[in-house]
Design a protein around this motif. Structure first.
Motif, PDB file in Angstrom:
ATOM      1  N   LEU A 299      13.146   0.211  11.321  1.00 26.96           N
ATOM      2  CA  LEU A 299      12.981   0.066   9.879  1.00 26.96           C
ATOM      3  C   LEU A 299      14.195   0.663   9.183  1.00 26.96           C
ATOM      4  CD1 LEU A 299      11.291  -0.483   7.265  1.00 26.96           C
ATOM      5  CD2 LEU A 299      10.266   1.787   7.613  1.00 26.96           C
ATOM      6  N   ASN A 300      14.648   0.014   8.111  1.00 25.14           N
ATOM      7  CA  ASN A 300      15.789   0.490   7.346  1.00 25.14           C
ATOM      8  C   ASN A 300      15.337   0.994   5.976  1.00 25.14           C
ATOM      9  OD1 ASN A 300      18.631  -0.491   8.669  1.00 25.14           O
ATOM     10  ND2 ASN A 300      16.945  -1.867   9.221  1.00 25.14           N
TER      11      ASN A 300
ATOM     12  N   HIS B 230       0.798  -1.235   0.000  1.00 24.74           N
ATOM     13  CA  HIS B 230       0.000   0.000   0.000  1.00 24.74           C
ATOM     14  C   HIS B 230       0.828   1.283   0.000  1.00 24.74           C
ATOM     15  CE1 HIS B 230      -3.845  -2.067   0.612  1.00 24.74           C
ATOM     16  NE2 HIS B 230      -3.213  -2.855   1.470  1.00 24.74           N
ATOM     17  N   LEU B 231       2.116   1.195   0.304  1.00 24.50           N
ATOM     18  CA  LEU B 231       2.910   2.413   0.451  1.00 24.50           C
ATOM     19  C   LEU B 231       4.241   2.320  -0.282  1.00 24.50           C
ATOM     20  CD1 LEU B 231       3.089   5.192   1.888  1.00 24.50           C
ATOM     21  CD2 LEU B 231       4.164   4.004   3.821  1.00 24.50           C
ATOM     22  N   PHE B 232       5.096   1.409   0.122  1.00 27.90           N
ATOM     23  CA  PHE B 232       6.437   1.351  -0.455  1.00 27.90           C
ATOM     24  C   PHE B 232       6.416   0.952  -1.922  1.00 27.90           C
ATOM     25  CE2 PHE B 232       8.075   0.219   4.049  1.00 27.90           C
ATOM     26  CZ  PHE B 232       8.113   1.562   4.385  1.00 27.90           C
ATOM     27  N   GLY B 233       5.648  -0.056  -2.254  1.00 29.04           N
ATOM     28  CA  GLY B 233       5.597  -0.502  -3.642  1.00 29.04           C
ATOM     29  C   GLY B 233       5.173   0.601  -4.592  1.00 29.04           C
ATOM     30  N   PRO B 234       4.023   1.259  -4.342  1.00 29.10           N
ATOM     31  CA  PRO B 234       3.601   2.354  -5.233  1.00 29.10           C
ATOM     32  C   PRO B 234       4.591   3.512  -5.293  1.00 29.10           C
ATOM     33  CG  PRO B 234       1.753   1.593  -3.908  1.00 29.10           C
ATOM     34  CD  PRO B 234       2.969   0.910  -3.375  1.00 29.10           C
ATOM     35  N   LEU B 235       5.407   3.703  -4.232  1.00 30.42           N
ATOM     36  CA  LEU B 235       6.403   4.775  -4.232  1.00 30.42           C
ATOM     37  C   LEU B 235       7.733   4.344  -4.847  1.00 30.42           C
ATOM     38  CD1 LEU B 235       5.903   6.363  -0.679  1.00 30.42           C
ATOM     39  CD2 LEU B 235       5.257   7.353  -2.889  1.00 30.42           C
ATOM     40  N   GLY B 236       7.838   3.084  -5.221  1.00 30.39           N
ATOM     41  CA  GLY B 236       9.095   2.601  -5.790  1.00 30.39           C
ATOM     42  C   GLY B 236      10.186   2.407  -4.747  1.00 30.39           C
ATOM     43  N   ILE B 237       9.793   2.181  -3.512  1.00 30.25           N
ATOM     44  CA  ILE B 237      10.740   1.999  -2.422  1.00 30.25           C
ATOM     45  C   ILE B 237      10.959   0.516  -2.159  1.00 30.25           C
ATOM     46  CG2 ILE B 237      11.057   2.281   0.077  1.00 30.25           C
ATOM     47  CD1 ILE B 237       9.519   4.914  -0.133  1.00 30.25           C
ATOM     48  N   GLU B 238      12.219   0.103  -2.090  1.00 29.69           N
ATOM     49  CA  GLU B 238      12.566  -1.250  -1.674  1.00 29.69           C
ATOM     50  C   GLU B 238      13.142  -1.165  -0.263  1.00 29.69           C
ATOM     51  OE1 GLU B 238      15.072  -3.285  -4.405  1.00 29.69           O
ATOM     52  OE2 GLU B 238      13.781  -2.884  -6.138  1.00 29.69           O
ATOM     53  N   PRO B 239      12.339  -1.463   0.746  1.00 29.57           N
ATOM     54  CA  PRO B 239      12.812  -1.288   2.121  1.00 29.57           C
ATOM     55  C   PRO B 239      13.855  -2.325   2.493  1.00 29.57           C
ATOM     56  CG  PRO B 239      10.682  -2.379   2.119  1.00 29.57           C
ATOM     57  CD  PRO B 239      10.963  -1.986   0.688  1.00 29.57           C
ATOM     58  N   GLY B 240      14.684  -1.952   3.451  1.00 27.96           N
ATOM     59  CA  GLY B 240      15.570  -2.928   4.062  1.00 27.96           C
ATOM     60  C   GLY B 240      14.822  -3.674   5.153  1.00 27.96           C
ATOM     61  N   ASP B 241      15.554  -4.213   6.091  1.00 27.62           N
ATOM     62  CA  ASP B 241      14.953  -5.010   7.148  1.00 27.62           C
ATOM     63  C   ASP B 241      14.094  -4.137   8.067  1.00 27.62           C
ATOM     64  OD1 ASP B 241      14.521  -7.354   8.666  1.00 27.62           O
ATOM     65  OD2 ASP B 241      16.037  -6.728  10.111  1.00 27.62           O
ATOM     66  N   TRP B 242      13.085  -4.750   8.662  1.00 22.50           N
ATOM     67  CA  TRP B 242      12.281  -4.117   9.703  1.00 22.50           C
ATOM     68  C   TRP B 242      12.185  -5.126  10.835  1.00 22.50           C
ATOM     69  CZ3 TRP B 242       6.834  -1.477   8.696  1.00 22.50           C
ATOM     70  CH2 TRP B 242       6.500  -0.705   9.831  1.00 22.50           C
ATOM     71  N   THR B 243      12.818  -4.845  11.941  1.00 28.00           N
ATOM     72  CA  THR B 243      12.937  -5.792  13.048  1.00 28.00           C
ATOM     73  C   THR B 243      11.571  -6.248  13.545  1.00 28.00           C
ATOM     74  OG1 THR B 243      14.997  -4.740  13.713  1.00 28.00           O
ATOM     75  CG2 THR B 243      13.931  -6.150  15.339  1.00 28.00           C
TER      76      THR B 243
END
Length: 377
Positions: A250-251, A224-237
């Motif tokens: 979150l990284n 809902h957020l990162f994908g549409p923004l083109g963001i590839e997140p790192g790890d999220w503990t």
């Protein structure tokens, strides 16, 4: 997760060194001319220059000159009028390296709560927290906890205390919260009657949203957020029960932090697609508590009000909205100037004394001083 602590002698010496680096011995014209802050790769951004977007180039050069002299900063990104106009990386930072956001994560958790309410899986702001923890209902040690709402968790007005107020709670914070923590951690006031910085509140939002939407919160964020923004997140503990830390850990890359800030600046719309309701952004940036922070940050870092997991800061003639993490991680959004600034820095894990606080304040003041020096629109 942001920390502060007593001003120790070591911290005072470090703070004085940081202060002296920014006054008296400021950059010369030759120094400013040598600063290279030009982005090299557009990567989904429109690229421009400060001058083309109405920013004084020497002011931007001085911002980056000072950043390069701070001990703990990793990356600095400036976006003006939707264009990437300046960036540079220091120490361990690079354009492709993710950094631990610490408590700046809270603003993203808040956004995900708003999306979940819009999607219909979280019932609404007035929904009792305990709706999402039915297995614990019969175990409550304090009946006031039945009245805590989702909105009060967002506002840090649920009654849970700041973890640094006791060694026991600080230990619990480092060991990791779990759902049962809502029982174990005592309230220090009636819900809704006052403000206390509460990592537990942010984490309970993560757990409640994950349960309500029957999903892992990182998967929900990617959809809902990162994908549409083109963001590839790192790890999220994750905590002991597998829930993502709503309070931190979150990284993201500095550019991706700026992209999130730009989404809020643009009213929740990216590339023509609405990702966050506009009224959620307005509500998130409403000051429900004035004078929220506990200690002085800097001369231009003023009015520490709090909304829904966002800070509201005054700097000179400007008001800006801040996602703030320990170490000086920042997403600063200045709507009046159509400006977003993202900072990554050493997260200073485990360091919540005077020396770490001095480093954090230096990074916070870097941004506040720059914004304060910009002319009013």
């Amino acid at each position: 997760m942001r920390r502060s602590g007593p001003w120790t002698l070591a911290g005072a010496v470090l703070g004085l060194a940081v202060l002296l680096s920014g006054c008296g011995g400021g950059p010369s014209a030759e120094d400013l001319a040598a600063v290279d802050y030009a982005p090299q790769d557009p990567e989904q951004w429109t690229m421009s220059t400060p001058a083309e977007q109405g920013l004084e180039p020497d002011a931007v050069a001085e911002l980056f000159w000072h950043a390069g002299r701070l001990e703990s900063i990793y990356g600095l990104v400036v976006v003006k009028d939707g264009s990437l106009v300046a960036e540079d990386y220091f120490s361990l930072g690079s354009v492709d390296r993710t950094a631990l956001l610490q408590s700046a994560t809270k603003s993203i958790t808040g956004a995900l709560v708003g999306i979940a309410i819009d999607e219909g899986c979280v019932a609404g702001l007035d929904e009792p927290m305990m709706t999402y923890f039915p297995e614990l209902a019969g175990q409550l040690d304090d009946p006031r906890k039945n009245g805590i709402t989702i909105e009060q968790l967002l506002q840090f007005r649920a009654g849970y205390q700041w973890e640094e107020s006791s060694d026991e709670l600080l230990t619990a914070l480092y060991q990791g919260f779990r759902p049962s923590s809502l029982i174990d951690v005592p309230l220090v006031r009636d819900p809704g009657t006052g403000w206390d910085y509460s990592n537990l509140s942010s984490h309970l939002l993560s757990v409640a949203t994950s349960r309500a939407c029957d999903t892992d919160l990182l998967d929900f964020a990617v959809e809902h957020l990162f994908g549409p923004l083109g963001i590839e997140p790192g790890d999220w503990t994750q905590d002991w029960d597998g829930y993502r830390y709503g309070m931190g850990e979150l990284n993201l890359r500095a550019r991706d932090m700026a992209r999130f800030g730009q989404l809020y600046l643009d009213g929740g719309v990216a590339d023509g697609e609405r990702l966050i309701p506009e009224d959620w952004i307005d509500a998130s940036w409403t000051p429900y508590t004035e004078g929220a922070w506990y200690s002085k940050v800097g001369d231009n870092f003023d009015r520490t009000a709090y909304g829904y997991q966002w800070w509201i800061i005054d700097a000179g003639p400007h008001t800006y909205f801040l996602a703030w993490g320990h170490g000086g991680q920042q997403i600063a959004v200045v709507p009046e100037l159509d400006l977003v600034i993202a900072v990554t820095a050493d997260p200073l894990k485990g360091d919540h004394g005077g020396g770490g606080w001095a480093l954090e304040k230096a990074n916070l003041n870097l941004v506040a001083d720059f914004i304060a020096g910009l002319p009013a629109a």
